[in-house]
Design an enzyme around this catalytic site. Sequence first.
Site, PDB file in Angstrom:
ATOM      1  N   ASP A 292       0.981  -1.657   0.091  1.00 42.12           N
ATOM      2  CA  ASP A 292       0.076  -0.102  -0.288  1.00 42.12           C
ATOM      3  C   ASP A 292       0.801   0.735   0.391  1.00 42.12           C
ATOM      4  O   ASP A 292       1.717   1.168   0.756  1.00 42.12           O
ATOM      5  CB  ASP A 292      -1.051   0.180   1.493  1.00 42.12           C
ATOM      6  CG  ASP A 292      -1.724  -1.383   1.326  1.00 42.12           C
ATOM      7  OD1 ASP A 292      -1.887  -1.747  -0.106  1.00 42.12           O
ATOM      8  OD2 ASP A 292      -2.498  -1.656   2.104  1.00 42.12           O
ATOM      9  N   ASP A 450     -13.968  -4.803  -2.016  1.00 42.29           N
ATOM     10  CA  ASP A 450     -13.692  -4.306  -0.648  1.00 42.29           C
ATOM     11  C   ASP A 450     -14.888  -4.812   0.660  1.00 42.29           C
ATOM     12  O   ASP A 450     -15.070  -3.464   0.692  1.00 42.29           O
ATOM     13  CB  ASP A 450     -12.998  -2.714  -0.436  1.00 42.29           C
ATOM     14  CG  ASP A 450     -11.839  -2.718  -1.331  1.00 42.29           C
ATOM     15  OD1 ASP A 450     -10.962  -3.959  -1.006  1.00 42.29           O
ATOM     16  OD2 ASP A 450     -11.695  -1.585  -1.602  1.00 42.29           O
TER      17      ASP A 450
END
Length: 610
Positions: A292, A450
Site C-alpha cells: 500500500d 472491499d
Amino acid sequence: MEAANLRPSHFLAATTAPSPPPSPPPPSAPRSLHFLRHDSNTNSPKLKPPSTFSVRASAGVYNNPVVTLLDYGAGNVRSVRNAIRSLGFDIKDVQSPKDILIAERLIFPGVGAFAAAMDVLTQKGMAEALCTYIKNDRPFLGICLGLQLLFESSEENGPVNGLGLIPGVVGRFNSSNGLRVPHIGWNALQLTKNSEILNTIRNNHVYFVHSYRAMPSDDNKDWVSSTCNYGDNFIASVRRGNVHAVQFHPEKSGDAGLSVLRRFLYPKSFSTKVLEVGNASKLAKRVIACLDVRTNDEGDLVVTKGDQYDVRENTKENEVRNLGKPVDLAGKYYRDGADEISFLNITGFRDFPLGDLPMLQVLRYTSERVFVPLTVGGGIRDFTDGSGRYYSSLEVASEYFRSGADKVSIGSDAVYAAEEYIRSGVKTGKSSIEQISRVYGNQAVVVSIDPRRVFLKNPDDVDFKTVRVSNPGPNGEEYAWYQCTVNGGREDRQIGAYELAKAVEELGAGEIMLNCIDCDGQGKGFEIDLIRLISDAVNIPVIASSGAGKVEHFSEVFKKTNASAALAAGIFHREESGIGSVKKHLSNEGIEVRLTPYRPPPSRFSRPWN
C-alpha cells in the site's frame, strides 16, 4: 515532468538503469499521456532518475550485442526491454519490414488481442517480412501472442487468420468443466524434445497468463518442444532450428525466465548455469506481496499498512504508518520468492490520477529489477481534469501499462459499473472493465472487492446472497452477507460481494482480489466464509486478501477454499514471517508452490549476466 511534493530519494534505489522509452500505444488505445503535469502553482520538484551505472557486453566478445524487438504497441513490453538490457544487450526497435529482414536476432513479445496484432502486422507489411525471416531459419523468439500468431488461425473474436507457419487453430480454454479462465499463474512444463533454450530450467515453474492456447496434433508435432497441462495438455513452446516461441512470459518468470532469454541471446558463445532442479508438476498456488503506497505528512512516498483500512498510527502525532520504500521493498520480496507484487496506490491523487508521476516512476524503476508480474491499483477510472480535459479509464490504464504494470486493479469504479449492469442488464462497453479488457485482454483486469461483514439472524432479511458463518455474530447471528464499499471502505453500497463478483466477471474482469475490511490488519486469518463463497461462484481466479498473521493461515485458505492465490502485506513488512517461510510451510503441507533459492541483492558492479 513535475511531480507532487515528494522526495525521490524515498522511493528510488541508489543505482538504477535509465528507463526505456515508452512503447507506442496499441491501435485502439489512447495516445501517450507523458505530457501531463501537475498544477503549475504547486511547489513540486522535478523528478530526475538517479545516476546510471551499466555494464554492457563487449562488442569485441559478442559479434552484435543488439537484439531487434518487434513491438506493435500493446501491453507491457517494458519488462521485456528491461530483461534484455539486464542480460547485456541493447535494443533496436522494428520501424519497417526491412528491420525484420536484416535482424541478427528477433524477439516478438506479442501482448493483447490476436486480431489487432495481425491487423498491425498486415497493414505495415511486416507479416510477409516476418514469415520470410522465420522460413529462412533466422534466430527468432516469440512470446505469448508471439507464439499464437505463428499458427493458421485463432478463434479469438474470429476466426482470424494467423501467419500460417504452424498447423493448428488457437482456441479458448474450456471453462464449462469448472476450469478457471484466464490461465494465470506459475505452471510446469513437460519437455518433448531438445529445445535448447529450455534445457537449463528443468522442473522450474514459469509464468503463464492467457485465455487462448494451441493444441498439439500430428500435424504440428514436429514443432512442439514442450507442453503444459491446464485442463488439457496445450502447447507451451515450439522450436524448429533457430526459431523458438513460448506461450509463457520469460520476462515475468524470475530466474527461470531470464535463463530462457539468456540461452536465446547467447546460444553458443555463452555457458549458462543450470538452475537448481525445481519441484514443478502442476499449477502452483501463488503468494503475493502487497504494498500500500501513499505520501506521508512530510511528502515522502512510503509503504504503509492499514488497520481495518486506517493507515495512521495510534499516537499523539497520528502520523502515517511508514514501513519502507516501495522500490526497495518490491526488490526484497522478489528476491524472497514473491510470485507477484501488487501496488495499491492510496496516495491521494484521486481527483487527478494521471498527475501521480511518482507512482508511475515507482513502476518504471521496479520493473527494471523485478521480473515477476506487477499489478497496480488506485484511481483507474474516467476523469476530467481542472481544465475540462476528459480522460478515459483506458488512457489511465495505458499509462500504467507503459510504465511497467502487467495488470491493473479496479476498485470503486468496478462497483459503479456492476451496479449499472445489474440495474440495466446492458453491457455498454463504456465501463473501465470493458474498455481495458477489450484492448488488453481480460487477464490484464483485476477487480478489487472491499466488503464488510453484516450479520443477520435470518438469511431472508436481505435480497443479497448470504452464508451461514463459521463464527456466530455478537448476538448469536448465524448468517451474514458481505456489503461492498467504495472510496477505501468509507462508503457502503447496496450490493453484495457475491453479486458484484458475478457481474464483473460478465463485464470482462479476469481476476478478483477479495479483501475483507473486518479482517484487515487483524492477523487472525482470512475470511474463509467469504472467500469460499466467491471462489465457488466465479470461473476466474480469486486472490484471497486481508487477515494473514501466520504461515498456517495460508495453508488454511488454500485447503478450505478454491482461492488461486493469497496476498499479504503487514506480515511481510513487519517481518513476522517471510515469503520463504510461507512457501516452505505450504510445500510441507502438500500444496504446490514455486520454490526459489534466495537471491542476494544485486551488486552495482556485477556483470549483467550474473
